[in-house]
Design an enzyme around this catalytic site. Structure first.
Site, mmCIF file in Angstrom:
data_model
loop_
_atom_site.group_PDB
_atom_site.id
_atom_site.type_symbol
_atom_site.label_atom_id
_atom_site.label_comp_id
_atom_site.label_asym_id
_atom_site.label_seq_id
_atom_site.Cartn_x
_atom_site.Cartn_y
_atom_site.Cartn_z
ATOM 1 N N PRO A 98 0.724 -1.219 0.065
ATOM 2 C CA PRO A 98 0.142 0.007 -0.013
ATOM 3 C C PRO A 98 0.878 1.335 0.055
ATOM 4 O O PRO A 98 0.406 2.312 -0.048
ATOM 5 C CB PRO A 98 -0.886 0.001 1.075
ATOM 6 N N GLU A 125 1.591 -8.305 8.532
ATOM 7 C CA GLU A 125 1.808 -6.822 8.642
ATOM 8 C C GLU A 125 2.813 -6.149 7.612
ATOM 9 O O GLU A 125 2.582 -4.944 7.525
ATOM 10 C CB GLU A 125 1.976 -6.535 10.080
ATOM 11 N N ARG A 163 -4.251 -7.464 -20.700
ATOM 12 C CA ARG A 163 -5.253 -7.226 -21.833
ATOM 13 C C ARG A 163 -4.651 -5.774 -22.773
ATOM 14 O O ARG A 163 -5.228 -5.557 -23.713
ATOM 15 C CB ARG A 163 -6.558 -6.632 -21.363
ATOM 16 N N ASP A 178 -10.264 1.948 -24.874
ATOM 17 C CA ASP A 178 -10.949 1.770 -23.580
ATOM 18 C C ASP A 178 -11.092 3.364 -22.759
ATOM 19 O O ASP A 178 -10.298 4.102 -23.185
ATOM 20 C CB ASP A 178 -10.128 0.979 -22.545
HETATM 21 N N1 ADE Z 1 -0.768 -5.137 -0.064
HETATM 22 C C1 ADE Z 1 -1.892 -4.783 0.785
HETATM 23 N N2 ADE Z 1 -2.771 -3.760 0.278
HETATM 24 C C2 ADE Z 1 -2.238 -3.230 -0.775
HETATM 25 C C3 ADE Z 1 -2.696 -2.272 -1.865
HETATM 26 N N3 ADE Z 1 -3.420 -1.559 -1.640
HETATM 27 N N4 ADE Z 1 -1.718 -2.409 -3.052
HETATM 28 C C4 ADE Z 1 -0.618 -2.897 -3.257
HETATM 29 N N5 ADE Z 1 -0.241 -4.114 -2.267
HETATM 30 C C5 ADE Z 1 -1.187 -4.254 -1.096
#
Ligand code: ADE
Length: 262
Positions: A98, A125, A163, A178
């Protein structure tokens, strides 16, 4: 395109990789997806892949060693080690996290030009920081939310990139037409019947007049983008005719406001 995916849960990929476009692209030899179970590269008796964090706190952290060993073995890399100069990997090594750079259509296109991609799926985590610092060459997030691992993000990337490969879609124009690729959201789509429970398909689509249909679709795409995702509209992607249409809309709104305030 070859994808090498490093994960503790290879079974999670079975459905998405064996259906639809990705299945066809694999059958046509356009993509190969190689799944590597990081647990197979743990060296201890119990094949441990996670451990408690230094400094305390809850949760578990994925260990660096099995991930390094897996990626080094599959990509043919010499073992990474502090102070040792090593050759760069043969392809991007992407850590799904994330905290990574946001995944967009533009990033998908950029990735589609590589012949090979390695994707590391984090779990728990987090992943030992040394993976990010000394093994990954890129970090990608698929959105501002936290998933329980990088598996779903890896599938999203495989789908979005596949794709875009020439020949992956039945319609050769498909990916180019697209939404996002055009800088606009797509116009509405309809198929038979023309009247479904009293909801009718717009007459213009039944007219058989290609010019009118094309203009209607363009106008709908412009309106939709303006209302839902105005930040996608970039002036350079607009034609003179688009500007004329948008100005007529603006005039319309102006007239309504005038009337309302008089
Ligand atoms: N791992 C956990 N959440 C994620 C996300 N939003 N994007 C990429 N990898 C992740």
């Amino acid at each position: 395109m070859r994808f090498d995916i490093f994960t503790l849960f290879p079974e999670m990929f079975t459905g998405p990789l064996t259906e639809s476009i990705i299945r066809r692209a694999r059958e046509a030899g356009l993509v190969e997806v190689h799944l590597h179970n990081v647990r197979d590269y743990a060296t201890d008796k119990h094949r441990v892949t996670d451990d408690t964090p230094y400094g305390g706190g809850g949760g578990m952290v994925m260990k660096a060693e099995p991930i390094f060993r897996a990626v080094e073995a599959v990509l043919g890399l010499s073992p990474r080690e502090a102070g040792r100069s090593v050759s760069p990997p043969p392809c991007p090594v992407i850590l799904l996290t994330p905290q990574g750079r946001p995944f967009t259509q533009q990033v998908a296109e950029e990735l589609s030009h590589h012949g090979r991609l390695a994707l590391i799926c984090g779990r728990y985590e987090g992943v030992d920081e040394r993976v990010r610092e000394h093994l990954a060459t890129d970090e990608i997030s698929i959105g501002p939310y936290v998933l329980s691992g990088g598996e779903l993000p890896a599938m999203v990337i495989v789908d979005a990139v596949t794709r875009l490969l020439p020949g992956a879609l039945g319609d050769p124009e498909g990916a180019r037409k697209d939404s996002f690729a055009m800088g606009l959201l797509e116009h509405p789509h309809y198929t038979r019947p023309a009247d479904f429970r009293g909801w009718r398909v717009p007459d213009v689509l039944l007219s058989g007049h290609h010019g009118h249909v094309a203009r209607w679709r363009r106008h709908e795409a412009l309106i939709r983008t303006l209302v839902r995702r105005p930040e996608l509209i970039s002036a350079h992607a607009l034609t003179e005719e688009d500007f004329t249409f948008l100005r007529s809309l603006a005039d319309h709104v102006e007239a309504l406001l005038k009337e309302a305030s008089s």
